[in-house]
Design a protein around this motif. Structure first.
Motif, PDB file in Angstrom:
ATOM      1  N   ARG A 114       6.206 -18.312  -3.409  1.00 46.18           N
ATOM      2  CA  ARG A 114       5.616 -17.657  -2.235  1.00 46.18           C
ATOM      3  C   ARG A 114       6.700 -17.135  -1.310  1.00 46.18           C
ATOM      4  O   ARG A 114       7.731 -17.801  -1.168  1.00 46.18           O
ATOM      5  N   PRO A 115       6.526 -15.987  -0.656  1.00 48.78           N
ATOM      6  CA  PRO A 115       5.368 -15.095  -0.715  1.00 48.78           C
ATOM      7  C   PRO A 115       5.464 -14.027  -1.797  1.00 48.78           C
ATOM      8  O   PRO A 115       4.555 -13.215  -1.932  1.00 48.78           O
ATOM      9  N   ALA A 116       6.560 -14.020  -2.575  1.00 50.43           N
ATOM     10  CA  ALA A 116       6.744 -12.956  -3.580  1.00 50.43           C
ATOM     11  C   ALA A 116       5.612 -12.932  -4.600  1.00 50.43           C
ATOM     12  O   ALA A 116       5.248 -11.866  -5.103  1.00 50.43           O
ATOM     13  N   ILE A 117       5.046 -14.109  -4.877  1.00 51.83           N
ATOM     14  CA  ILE A 117       3.991 -14.200  -5.893  1.00 51.83           C
ATOM     15  C   ILE A 117       2.827 -13.261  -5.600  1.00 51.83           C
ATOM     16  O   ILE A 117       2.205 -12.729  -6.513  1.00 51.83           O
ATOM     17  N   TRP A 118       2.550 -13.021  -4.313  1.00 50.04           N
ATOM     18  CA  TRP A 118       1.447 -12.094  -4.019  1.00 50.04           C
ATOM     19  C   TRP A 118       1.924 -10.807  -3.363  1.00 50.04           C
ATOM     20  O   TRP A 118       1.211  -9.807  -3.384  1.00 50.04           O
ATOM     21  N   ILE A 119       3.143 -10.804  -2.797  1.00 46.28           N
ATOM     22  CA  ILE A 119       3.635  -9.560  -2.174  1.00 46.28           C
ATOM     23  C   ILE A 119       4.004  -8.526  -3.240  1.00 46.28           C
ATOM     24  O   ILE A 119       3.688  -7.337  -3.103  1.00 46.28           O
ATOM     25  N   LEU A 120       4.647  -8.974  -4.316  1.00 50.65           N
ATOM     26  CA  LEU A 120       5.059  -8.009  -5.357  1.00 50.65           C
ATOM     27  C   LEU A 120       3.850  -7.283  -5.976  1.00 50.65           C
ATOM     28  O   LEU A 120       3.889  -6.057  -6.117  1.00 50.65           O
ATOM     29  N   PRO A 121       2.771  -8.013  -6.338  1.00 50.29           N
ATOM     30  CA  PRO A 121       1.606  -7.289  -6.873  1.00 50.29           C
ATOM     31  C   PRO A 121       0.877  -6.429  -5.834  1.00 50.29           C
ATOM     32  O   PRO A 121       0.031  -5.623  -6.190  1.00 50.29           O
ATOM     33  N   ILE A 122       1.172  -6.620  -4.539  1.00 48.71           N
ATOM     34  CA  ILE A 122       0.603  -5.732  -3.512  1.00 48.71           C
ATOM     35  C   ILE A 122       1.476  -4.487  -3.388  1.00 48.71           C
ATOM     36  O   ILE A 122       0.992  -3.363  -3.303  1.00 48.71           O
ATOM     37  N   VAL A 123       2.796  -4.715  -3.386  1.00 46.25           N
ATOM     38  CA  VAL A 123       3.746  -3.609  -3.208  1.00 46.25           C
ATOM     39  C   VAL A 123       3.733  -2.665  -4.413  1.00 46.25           C
ATOM     40  O   VAL A 123       3.738  -1.443  -4.261  1.00 46.25           O
TER      41      VAL A 123
END
Lengths: 206, 138
Positions: A72-81
């Motif tokens: 976290r937070p990359a786990i959900w930021i990358l699929p948003i970005v």
């Protein structure tokens, strides 16, 4: 009593959503159906497009995998970005803006992301966003150039964005294995396999 | 409820605007712009005041109404058309609202908010592509 009624109402609404939303999505391919099987159609064409190219599949899974690896937070930021920047790349493709070595860029995305996972390199979030974003432009450009010829561009877009998201989710789900014994090795091995796959695309072997 | 009411009222108001006022591509461009702005705000986890949310949905309802203007016909045909469209718009609009509210407020599932932000990012991506496509189409 009121709470019970509200609960029933919410459950009914969810049931309606569960029934109606797939119908809305699945209702489109019939309208987009074309007798020419080679013609870019609607939802199903867009949905299946990322699955046809293993270079796309590897990169999308790698994004989710790396996100899960970074935590976290990359786990959900990358699929948003990724889809947002991919759409920007798509805009460039639609506008006819030339981008050099698109296919090489797509293959390189698998290599770089695979190596990062295999070597267990933990980068700061902003670097991860830049890396994923840069590769997202190549993927988006490839989709965008095909979009204007689609029979139903909106359902085609929904299809390929949805498929991209599902591939990210698959990568995240696999990446969550790092929490179990031996999982870290499995994830790093998967990263190495992705890098090898990407390299074979880059060299034209696959 | 306020949001749903604003959407429905604006939708009916939009139906009253003559279809020739705006071209379909202009309406499509505005609708996709609205979808892009709304979904990007959700994806970026930006919180808006309630008035802004109502204004957003009213604008969406108005544009949807303009795009759904019925052809001139007998009044009962037009009334049925309008009623069906209001029902359709309210249904499509309220399903994500109720589902999101249920997951976040009732169930209090942490991942649900993240999931909604991811879906919002997907919608923003689609809206951006559609805008580009409308602008690129001669």
């Amino acid at each position: 009593m009121m709470i019970q009624n509200r609960s029933i109402c919410l459950r009914t609404s969810t049931l309606c959503a569960a029934v109606i939303l797939p119908l809305l999505l699945w209702g489109q391919p019939a309208a987009a159906h074309t007798e020419d099987p080679g013609f870019v159609g609607g939802f199903m064409s867009g949905f299946s497009h990322p699955f046809y190219g293993w270079d796309h599949v590897l990169a999308m899974v790698a994004v989710g995998l790396w996100g899960a690896f970074l935590g976290r937070p990359a786990i959900w930021i990358l699929p948003i970005v990724f889809p947002l920047i991919m759409a920007f790349g798509g805009v460039l493709g639609i506008a006819g803006v030339p981008l050099p070595a698109v296919e090489a860029g797509i293959a390189a995305s698998s290599v770089v992301l695979g190596v990062l996972i295999a070597l267990a390199l933990r980068s700061p979030l902003w670097i991860a966003i830049i890396v994923v974003g840069c590769f997202g432009i190549f993927h988006g450009h490839a989709h965008g150039t095909e979009l204007p010829s689609a029979n139903s561009p909106i359902t085609y877009s929904i299809g390929f964005v949805l498929a991209t998201g599902l591939l990210h989710l698959f990568g995240i789900a696999f990446g969550l294995l790092i929490g179990v014994p031996g999982g870290r090795l499995a994830v790093r091995t998967a990263g190495a396999a992705i890098a090898v796959g990407g390299l074979s695309f880059l060299l034209g072997v696959w | 409820m306020r949001v749903l009411a604003a959407f429905s009222i604006a939708f009916v108001a939009g139906l009253a605007i003559p279809p020739s006022t705006f071209t379909l591509s202009t309406i499509g461009l505005c609708l996709m712009g609205l979808a892009l702005a709304a979904s990007a705000l959700v994806a970026l986890n930006a919180s808006l005041p309630a008035v802004a949310v109502v204004a957003f949905t009213a604008a969406a309802g108005l544009l949807d109404g303009i795009a759904s203007a019925p052809d001139p016909d007998h009044w009962d045909v037009v009334a049925a058309f309008v009623a069906g469209n209001v029902l359709r718009a309210a249904l499509i609009f309220s399903i994500p609202l109720v589902v999101a509210d249920w997951f976040i407020r009732e169930k209090r599932w942490q991942w649900a908010k993240i999931g909604i932000r991811m879906v919002a990012a997907w919608i923003a991506a689609i809206a951006l592509l559609m805008q580009a496509l409308i602008l690129a189409t001669p």
